[in-house]
Design an enzyme around this catalytic site. Sequence first.
Site, PDB file in Angstrom:
ATOM      1  CE  LYS A  97      -2.070  -1.324   3.835  1.00  0.00           C
ATOM      2  NZ  LYS A  97      -1.436  -2.635   4.069  1.00  0.00           N
ATOM      3  NE  ARG A 141      -4.460  -2.050   9.854  1.00  0.00           N
ATOM      4  CZ  ARG A 141      -3.297  -1.606   9.369  1.00  0.00           C
ATOM      5  NH1 ARG A 141      -3.205  -0.390   8.900  1.00  0.00           N
ATOM      6  NH2 ARG A 141      -2.263  -2.382   9.366  1.00  0.00           N
ATOM      7  NE  ARG A 152       7.190  -2.619   6.239  1.00  0.00           N
ATOM      8  CZ  ARG A 152       5.852  -2.656   6.323  1.00  0.00           C
ATOM      9  NH1 ARG A 152       5.119  -2.151   5.361  1.00  0.00           N
ATOM     10  NH2 ARG A 152       5.282  -3.196   7.359  1.00  0.00           N
ATOM     11  NE  ARG A 177       6.164  -0.542  10.508  1.00  0.00           N
ATOM     12  CZ  ARG A 177       5.006  -0.809   9.919  1.00  0.00           C
ATOM     13  NH1 ARG A 177       4.781  -0.339   8.708  1.00  0.00           N
ATOM     14  NH2 ARG A 177       4.090  -1.525  10.521  1.00  0.00           N
ATOM     15  NE  ARG A 192       2.329  -5.803  11.301  1.00  0.00           N
ATOM     16  CZ  ARG A 192       3.512  -5.458  10.784  1.00  0.00           C
ATOM     17  NH1 ARG A 192       4.628  -5.970  11.273  1.00  0.00           N
ATOM     18  NH2 ARG A 192       3.570  -4.591   9.801  1.00  0.00           N
TER      19      ARG A 192
HETATM   20  P1  ADP Z   1       2.151  -1.912   3.196  1.00  0.00           P
HETATM   21  O1  ADP Z   1       2.173  -0.404   3.153  1.00  0.00           O
HETATM   22  O2  ADP Z   1       0.945  -2.488   2.532  1.00  0.00           O
HETATM   23  O3  ADP Z   1       2.354  -2.466   4.573  1.00  0.00           O
HETATM   24  P2  ADP Z   1       4.747  -1.696   1.830  1.00  0.00           P
HETATM   25  O4  ADP Z   1       4.461  -0.814   0.666  1.00  0.00           O
HETATM   26  O5  ADP Z   1       5.474  -1.123   2.970  1.00  0.00           O
HETATM   27  O6  ADP Z   1       3.381  -2.431   2.317  1.00  0.00           O
HETATM   28  O7  ADP Z   1       5.536  -2.982   1.249  1.00  0.00           O
HETATM   29  C1  ADP Z   1       6.028  -4.004   2.118  1.00  0.00           C
HETATM   30  C2  ADP Z   1       7.402  -4.466   1.626  1.00  0.00           C
HETATM   31  O8  ADP Z   1       7.250  -5.173   0.399  1.00  0.00           O
HETATM   32  C3  ADP Z   1       8.376  -3.323   1.342  1.00  0.00           C
HETATM   33  O9  ADP Z   1       9.665  -3.745   1.746  1.00  0.00           O
HETATM   34  C4  ADP Z   1       8.279  -3.124  -0.168  1.00  0.00           C
HETATM   35  O10 ADP Z   1       9.508  -2.652  -0.727  1.00  0.00           O
HETATM   36  C5  ADP Z   1       7.981  -4.530  -0.659  1.00  0.00           C
HETATM   37  N1  ADP Z   1       7.098  -4.564  -1.843  1.00  0.00           N
HETATM   38  C6  ADP Z   1       6.069  -3.714  -2.124  1.00  0.00           C
HETATM   39  N2  ADP Z   1       5.476  -4.070  -3.299  1.00  0.00           N
HETATM   40  C7  ADP Z   1       6.126  -5.179  -3.747  1.00  0.00           C
HETATM   41  C8  ADP Z   1       5.969  -6.032  -4.903  1.00  0.00           C
HETATM   42  N3  ADP Z   1       5.029  -5.824  -5.814  1.00  0.00           N
HETATM   43  N4  ADP Z   1       6.809  -7.084  -5.027  1.00  0.00           N
HETATM   44  C9  ADP Z   1       7.776  -7.327  -4.087  1.00  0.00           C
HETATM   45  N5  ADP Z   1       7.972  -6.557  -2.979  1.00  0.00           N
HETATM   46  C10 ADP Z   1       7.163  -5.500  -2.808  1.00  0.00           C
HETATM   47  P1  ADP Z   2       1.167  -2.501   8.044  1.00  0.00           P
HETATM   48  O1  ADP Z   2       0.527  -1.977   6.813  1.00  0.00           O
HETATM   49  O2  ADP Z   2       2.499  -3.093   7.820  1.00  0.00           O
HETATM   50  O3  ADP Z   2       0.251  -3.353   8.887  1.00  0.00           O
HETATM   51  P2  ADP Z   2       0.775   0.066   9.414  1.00  0.00           P
HETATM   52  O4  ADP Z   2       1.894   1.020   9.420  1.00  0.00           O
HETATM   53  O5  ADP Z   2      -0.391   0.340   8.552  1.00  0.00           O
HETATM   54  O6  ADP Z   2       1.452  -1.328   9.057  1.00  0.00           O
HETATM   55  O7  ADP Z   2       0.244  -0.171  10.891  1.00  0.00           O
HETATM   56  C1  ADP Z   2       1.128  -0.486  11.946  1.00  0.00           C
HETATM   57  C2  ADP Z   2       0.312  -0.774  13.194  1.00  0.00           C
HETATM   58  O8  ADP Z   2      -0.418   0.405  13.574  1.00  0.00           O
HETATM   59  C3  ADP Z   2      -0.757  -1.855  13.052  1.00  0.00           C
HETATM   60  O9  ADP Z   2      -0.239  -3.164  13.291  1.00  0.00           O
HETATM   61  C4  ADP Z   2      -1.772  -1.434  14.119  1.00  0.00           C
HETATM   62  O10 ADP Z   2      -1.329  -1.783  15.415  1.00  0.00           O
HETATM   63  C5  ADP Z   2      -1.728   0.091  14.035  1.00  0.00           C
HETATM   64  N1  ADP Z   2      -2.711   0.650  13.066  1.00  0.00           N
HETATM   65  C6  ADP Z   2      -2.446   1.333  11.915  1.00  0.00           C
HETATM   66  N2  ADP Z   2      -3.563   1.724  11.306  1.00  0.00           N
HETATM   67  C7  ADP Z   2      -4.594   1.273  12.074  1.00  0.00           C
HETATM   68  C8  ADP Z   2      -6.013   1.334  11.958  1.00  0.00           C
HETATM   69  N3  ADP Z   2      -6.614   1.953  10.930  1.00  0.00           N
HETATM   70  N4  ADP Z   2      -6.755   0.747  12.948  1.00  0.00           N
HETATM   71  C9  ADP Z   2      -6.173   0.147  14.007  1.00  0.00           C
HETATM   72  N5  ADP Z   2      -4.841   0.029  14.158  1.00  0.00           N
HETATM   73  C10 ADP Z   2      -4.045   0.594  13.209  1.00  0.00           C
END
Ligand code: ADP
Ligand code: ADP
Length: 208
Positions: free
Chosen positions: A14, A89, A123, A155, A166
């Site tokens: 995302k 979420r 990541r 992170r 998660r």
């Molecule tokens: P989210 O915001 O949904 O948690 P991220 O954009 O942070 O996900 O992506 C999670 C990890 O996967 C990052 O290290 C990113 O560089 C990698 N990543 C994102 N898109 C792809 C893809 N299409 N193929 C492989 N790795 C990806």
């Molecule tokens: P990822 O996409 O890798 O799960 P985020 O950065 O979106 O990570 O979220 C990290 C953490 O922050 C989640 O595991 C949760 O604890 C909290 N969080 C983020 N967004 C929300 C939401 N909309 N509702 C509840 N908890 C959230």
Amino acid sequence: MSSIVLFGPPGAGKGTQAERITDTTGLPQISTGDMLRAAVKAGTETGKLAKSFMEAGQLVPDEVIIDLIKERITLPDAKDGVMFDGFPRTVPQAEALATITEVSHVIAIEVPDERIVERICGRYSCAACGSVYHDTFNPVPSEGCACGQWQEKRRADDNEATVTSRLQAYHEQTSPLAAWYRSRGIFHQIDGDREIDAITADILAALN
Ligand code: ADP
Ligand code: ADP
């Protein structure tokens, strides 16, 4: 004003896609995860409350998240709509959002569970500009991040121990939202288990 929701499991891509489509859409990215991490770092009341949930890989309570969004949406840059990343979420969060702003598109980036662990554990990002990288799939260029102030950040919750909880939170509390949005005719499914650029192209096509 009309907003976009980027939807999907943790590590689906995302944030990566938000970075790439923000110029085209002109909408600012609002990541509740980033906002919560900033609150934890600053030691605010919200941060103190959220910290233990985040460390355990559980969702932060809805009231906390909804208050954060209500405040953020009043800033001037949000007046023409925003791109939500990681919000809503839960169904109560989506119901609250429906009273705050119109959502025109929900972009669901789909990635199978077995891919999520490797994505999250590899990541890292640039502390200066927030660009997201991956050890194997999207490494930072050898000369450093394009922003010119490359500083690696990882992170605390990006470890194997939290991924299971998660993903469980995603399947139990977040994925029911898919049906909620599908019934409103604004849900777009994108295969997120492909090259980053191919996914970006599909998202932009869905938004047109
Ligand atoms: P989210 O915001 O949904 O948690 P991220 O954009 O942070 O996900 O992506 C999670 C990890 O996967 C990052 O290290 C990113 O560089 C990698 N990543 C994102 N898109 C792809 C893809 N299409 N193929 C492989 N790795 C990806
Ligand atoms: P990822 O996409 O890798 O799960 P985020 O950065 O979106 O990570 O979220 C990290 C953490 O922050 C989640 O595991 C949760 O604890 C909290 N969080 C983020 N967004 C929300 C939401 N909309 N509702 C509840 N908890 C959230």
